[in-house]
Enzyme design. Sequence first.
Site, PDB file in Angstrom:
ATOM      1  N   SER A  77       0.905  -1.284   0.065  1.00  0.00           N
ATOM      2  CA  SER A  77      -0.062  -0.103   0.058  1.00  0.00           C
ATOM      3  C   SER A  77       1.066   1.200   0.162  1.00  0.00           C
ATOM      4  CB  SER A  77      -1.000   0.077   1.288  1.00  0.00           C
ATOM      5  OG  SER A  77      -1.167   1.264   1.443  1.00  0.00           O
ATOM      6  N   TYR A  88      -1.648  -0.685  11.151  1.00  0.00           N
ATOM      7  CA  TYR A  88      -1.999  -1.452   9.758  1.00  0.00           C
ATOM      8  C   TYR A  88      -0.748  -1.139   8.997  1.00  0.00           C
ATOM      9  CZ  TYR A  88      -3.492  -1.199   5.096  1.00  0.00           C
ATOM     10  OH  TYR A  88      -3.530  -1.410   3.777  1.00  0.00           O
ATOM     11  N   LYS A 110       2.241  -3.621   6.870  1.00  0.00           N
ATOM     12  CA  LYS A 110       2.462  -3.744   5.533  1.00  0.00           C
ATOM     13  C   LYS A 110       4.102  -3.569   5.359  1.00  0.00           C
ATOM     14  CE  LYS A 110      -1.547  -4.145   3.447  1.00  0.00           C
ATOM     15  NZ  LYS A 110      -1.800  -5.485   2.971  1.00  0.00           N
TER      16      LYS A 110
END
Length: 338
Positions: free
Chosen positions: A124, A148, A152
Site C-alpha cells: 500500500s 495497519y 505492510k
Amino acid sequence: MNVLLTGGAGFIGSHTAIILSERGHDIVVLDNFSNSKPSVIQRIERITGRSCPCEEADLTDAEAVDAVFRRWKFDAVIHFAGFKAVGESVEKPLEYYENNLIGTLKLMEAMTNHDVGDIIFSSSATVYRGDSPAPYYEDYPLGASNPYGWTKVMIERMLRDVCAADSRWAAVLLRYFNPIGAHPSGLLGEDPNGIPNNLLPYVAKVAVGELPVVRIFGDDYDTPDGTGVRDYIHVMDLARGHLLALDYIRTRRGCFSFNLGTGKGYSVKEVVAAFERACGKPLPSRIDPRRAGDLPEIYANVDLARKELGFSAEFGLSEMCADAWNWQRRSSSASEGL
Ligand code: UFG
C-alpha cells in the site's frame, strides 16, 4: 500458471481472480471470509464461466495452510489476505500484528516447504512515511503512522529478507494507491462491513440513500480546492497490474516494488462531483473537521511500473464512479429484494 490467491474473495482479490481466470490461469482462492462473502466465489464463476476452487482456511492456522499446499500444486501466490482498517488497527494492534504478520509467516513457511518461491504482495501507499512530497517514488523512505501500515512495512521487509537469503524466491510488492470502482458487470464490487471508512463506498451509500450526507474531512488543506487529494485507481486496472507482475517475476529472482496508481490526484470535492455525474443527482455534503492522521496530498509516480511492468491505468475517474454506482445500485436493490 496455477496461482493461489489468499484473500481472493475480497475486493481486490476477487477482481484479480476474474482477470487471471479469463487469461487462462488456474486459480485457487484461500479465504476465511472474515471480511468477505462466500457468494463472491459464485459471482467469479458466473462472470468467467470457469470454476473457481475455494479453500476456506485461516492463514494463521499452519496445518490448514499446509494442507492446501498438499492438495494443490502452485506456481505462484498472490497474497491479498489481511486486515485493512486503519482506525481499527490503532484500537486492536495485536490483532493486526497477529493476523497480518503471523498469517504471512505461515504462508511463507508453507511456500518454502512446498517449493513455491514466487509471490506478489498487496502492499500500500501507506508504507511511505508521508513526510516527502507527492508524487511518491518507490525509493522514498518507508514508515507508518498506525499498526495497519506497520504490518505492510514489516511484511515488505520479511519478503525482501527472504529474497536476499534464498535465490529461489522472487517477490513483487505492489503498492496500491486508492482502489475504487467495481467490475463493469455490476456483479462484484466493494462491500465493506458496517459504515464505510473510505470515501467512495461512503459516497455510494449516500447516493442510494443508506447514509444521509457526505462528510468532507477538511477543506483547509494546502491543495487547489482545500480538500484532500488522492490517486484513485480503477480496481480492474489494479487487477491487471497483478497479471503483469506475475509475468514479470517468472523470469526474475529478487524483490521488486512498484506503485500502482494513475499518477494523477483528485480532490474529495472532485470525486463527489464525478459521482454526482455518474448517478445523475446532487448529493448532500457538509464540511467536517480534518480526520486525524490524514495527509493533504498523496499520488504516485508511475514511471517505474510503466517501464518495468508495462503498466498504465486505462480508466479515469468517470469510469471508476460509473462502475461503483452501477455496483452499488444493483447490490442495494438486491438486498431490498427488488
Ligand atoms: N474522506 C472524506 N470523507 C470520508 C472519507 C474520506 O472526506 O467519509 C477523505 C479523506 O480525508 C481523504 C480522502 O477522502 O482525503 C480519501 O480517504 P480514504 O479513507 O478513502 O482513503 P485514504 O487515502 O485515507 O486511505 C487509503 C486506504 C488505506 C491506505 C491508504 C494508502 O484506505 O488503507 O489509502 O494511501 F493505507
